[in-house]
Design an enzyme around this catalytic site. Structure first.
Site, PDB file in Angstrom:
ATOM      1  N   GLU A 131       0.830  -1.215   0.000  1.00 61.97           N
ATOM      2  CA  GLU A 131       0.000   0.000   0.000  1.00 61.97           C
ATOM      3  C   GLU A 131       0.861   1.260   0.000  1.00 61.97           C
ATOM      4  O   GLU A 131       0.493   2.272  -0.599  1.00 61.97           O
ATOM      5  CB  GLU A 131      -0.963  -0.005   1.191  1.00 61.97           C
ATOM      6  N   HIS A 163       1.628   2.354  -3.469  1.00 58.80           N
ATOM      7  CA  HIS A 163       0.593   3.213  -4.060  1.00 58.80           C
ATOM      8  C   HIS A 163       0.768   4.648  -3.570  1.00 58.80           C
ATOM      9  O   HIS A 163       0.666   5.608  -4.349  1.00 58.80           O
ATOM     10  CB  HIS A 163      -0.798   2.721  -3.666  1.00 58.80           C
TER      11      HIS A 163
END
Length: 654
Positions: free
Chosen positions: A437, A440
């Site tokens: 994550e 991202h």
């Protein structure tokens, strides 16, 4: 504005080093933003209890995050309605003839177009693409029909998602008594809310699979209408199938390329996947000789048993070395060495956060200064969705005064809270998800596009996962892990042998797992291919499973009705495999020799992260790898990751 609206939905993660003092290279020539005295070391901030301040309202463009992440139901419902209204408005704007004609005049003026920079030309072309796939070239009646179809698709998507997660009930007396306690109860019914894939009792997994996946007529009708409406819309605006419409502008470009990729990958995997299934079958025979046939509900459990038996990778052995603070400090060290970036914790202002345990991070470059903010909503709470997510709250863009609007994102995980005796401790899987994550987030932070419509993760789906999957490679490299993995009580470093065992264990049955992903991706392509479908969605599922997967279809089940990715990833589920192939090539070409190679890190930022969706994805891949990869290159990269000596392994396991 049009493209921003279409892309509103999110993706659907020691002492701190010294901050910057210099002036910088922000797009537009802005000066470096100075270090704030309120920033504190990131590792320590995540290993202490927070003193956050509750959220009043974050602001202007956060509806999609609010509908998922806000703790109050009223806020979530209001945001859901806002998303629907915005989506409807955007589809109407995308069929506005006046706007379209203005853009067409711009694109038709060769002299004017030649005077624009490459990103501006691409954004103009993307706007035109949005107009065209919405039917701008149609007559007024057909344009109205296109808008109506888009609205209908939004409603059907919402209904399908709700149905995909809805539990099934069965009268408790229909289940053997000794397994009823594994499931929730509702009076005289047992409630099955998932597949219970990790349950050690074969009968529990079998019951959950057959009951949870039992066909539902309403959900079946919803899926058929959704697929049919998508096909009607694609045909109306000039595409042979919805898949052709969805894949324009991606790495793959066409459904023919996707199917070629999946077929070739399946061929390369088949022998290894068969050996994986044989290993699992042997293990099932050993543990349950009365019922040793390997079934679709078995692989997650038996592959885990094989991994544990061979490698002793019990998560509780690893968790003490992966405190959340240590992992955040590891990310900090990695980003600093690769990109010259430091993460600092900053105290939120009153009303800035929506839950007391949300942390705010400032992302600071050594010469460019402040690059943006990441809000870390990491901890479990009631009614919080279980999926890990990245949301763009505000996209970066060049402002009219030459300064840069800094990006703001939210990362949402589901980590356990700290206890009285220990900080939050992560399993190896949680640690890898955190790195994923954060990939991202850094894509969003380092995007330096002129327009927010194409900033960061607002790029083709099969490219959007590349930075996050690449971070998984870093999280599995001992040279990186050794920088931060320390026992939270003793300070002892995580032994290299434990990391090696963990990495080797991930190769166990990896071919079978990849084969399953190929099956899902192929099913997605067929559903979004030529209509009317040759057979029912369930018959197609059965046929595709027989062709692409090594385990039999189970009668009276309809797995496709739980395939929620058909909504967000319609015709693009292959993207995860394609992105993994690209990430694998980037890792091997640029970081395998030295995961802290600053020159490679800067090239990665310059060639890939900086452009968001403002450049053709294959051009970014080509710039990074210094060659244009073929389908065979993509397939080869994925297969080479499964570099276990299967013959030796298989013989050793006897």
């Amino acid at each position: 504005m049009l493209r921003y609206g279409r892309r509103l939905c999110g993706l659907g993660a020691g002492a701190a080093l010294r901050g910057p003092t210099g002036r910088g290279g922000l797009l537009g020539g802005g000066r470096a933003r100075r270090v704030s005295t309120s920033w504190s070391p990131v590792g320590a901030a995540f290993n202490v209890k927070p003193q956050g301040r509750r959220w009043d309202l974050l602001g202007e463009r956060q509806a999609d995050f609010v509908k998922i992440g806000h703790p109050e139901p009223a806020f979530r419902e209001a945001a859901e309605e806002a998303c629907r209204s915005i989506g409807t408005m955007v589809e109407k704007l995308n069929t506005n003839v006046e706007l379209y004609q203005s853009l067409w005049k711009l694109l038709d003026d060769k002299k004017l177009m030649d005077s624009l920079d490459a990103e501006t030309r691409r954004v103009a072309e993307l706007f035109m693409f949005d107009f065209e796939i919405s039917g701008i070239h149609l007559d007024e009646e057909k344009r109205r029909r296109a808008v109506d179809l888009n609205v209908k698709i939004l409603d059907l998507s919402s209904a399908f998602l709700m149905g995909a997660n809805f539990p099934n009930k069965i009268q408790k007396n229909l289940l053997p008594q000794h397994i009823r306690h594994h499931f929730a109860r509702d009076g005289s019914y047992v409630v099955i809310d998932g597949l219970h894939a990790e349950a050690s009792d074969d009968l529990v997994r079998e019951a959950a699979y057959k009951i949870f996946l039992y066909p539902n007529d309403g959900q079946l009708k919803c899926l058929e209408e959704l697929l049919s409406s998508r096909d009607l819309l694609a045909n109306l605006v000039g595409y042979p199938t919805f898949s052709h419409r969805a894949l324009q502008g991606t790495i793959a470009q066409t459904p023919e390329t996707v199917m070629q990729f999946l077929e070739k990958l399946s061929d390369k995997l088949s022998e290894r996947a068969a050996k994986d299934f044989e290993m699992m079958r042997d293990m099932k025979m050993k543990l349950n000789p009365q019922n040793s046939e390997l079934m679709p509900w078995d692989p997650p459990y038996y592959s885990g048993v094989i991994r544990a038996e061979r490698y002793n990778i019990e998560p509780s052995l690893y968790c003490p070395f992966f405190s959340l603070g240590a992992c955040m400090e590891g990310l900090n060290i990695l980003f600093n060495k690769l990109l010259g970036i430091t993460l600092y914790a900053e105290q939120p202002a009153k009303g800035e956060v929506w839950c007391d345990d949300v942390r705010k991070l400032a992302v600071v470059h050594e010469s460019e200064g402040l690059l943006g903010y990441i809000y870390c909503d990491f901890f479990q709470r009631a009614n919080k969705p279980h999926q890990d997510c990245h949301f763009t709250i505000r996209g970066g863009r060049l402002k009219e005064d030459g300064s840069y609007q800094l990006p703001v994102v939210v990362l949402m995980l589901n980590l356990p809270h700290s206890s009285r005796n220990s900080p939050t401790l992560l399993t190896p899987g949680m640690m890898e998800n955190l790195f994923h994550e954060m990939g991202h987030a850094m894509h969003s932070m380092l995007g330096r596009t002129r327009y927010q419509h194409v900033t960061g993760t607002r790029c083709p789906t099969d490219f959007a996962e590349v930075p996050s999957i690449l971070m998984e490679y870093f999280s599995n490299d001992y040279r990186v892990v050794s920088q931060f993995a320390r026992h939270y009580q003793t300070g002892q470093p995580l032994p290299k042998a434990m990391v090696s065992r963990l990495c080797e264990s991930k190769k166990v049955c990896a071919a079978a797992e990849m084969q399953l992903q190929v099956f899902y991706a192929a099913l997605d392509q067929i559903y979004h291919g030529q209509h009317p479908l040759r057979k029912s969605t369930t018959d197609i599922l059965m046929e595709t499973q027989e062709h692409f997967y090594g385990l039999p279809y189970v009668p009276d089940t309809a797995w496709q009705l739980r395939f929620s990715h058909l909504v967000g990833y319609g015709a693009k589920y292959y993207s995860y495999l394609m992105s993994r192939a690209v990430a694998s090539m980037v890792w091997k070409e640029c970081f395998l020799q030295d995961p802290f190679n600053r020159a490679a890190g800067e090239r990665y930022r310059r060639e890939m992260l900086a452009h968001g969706g403002g450049k053709e994805p294959m051009l970014m891949v080509q710039g990074m790898l210094q060659k244009c990869p073929s389908i065979d290159d993509f397939v080869g990269a994925l297969v080479s990751d499964l570099n276990l000596d299967f013959e030796t392994f298989f013989m050793d396991s006897k």
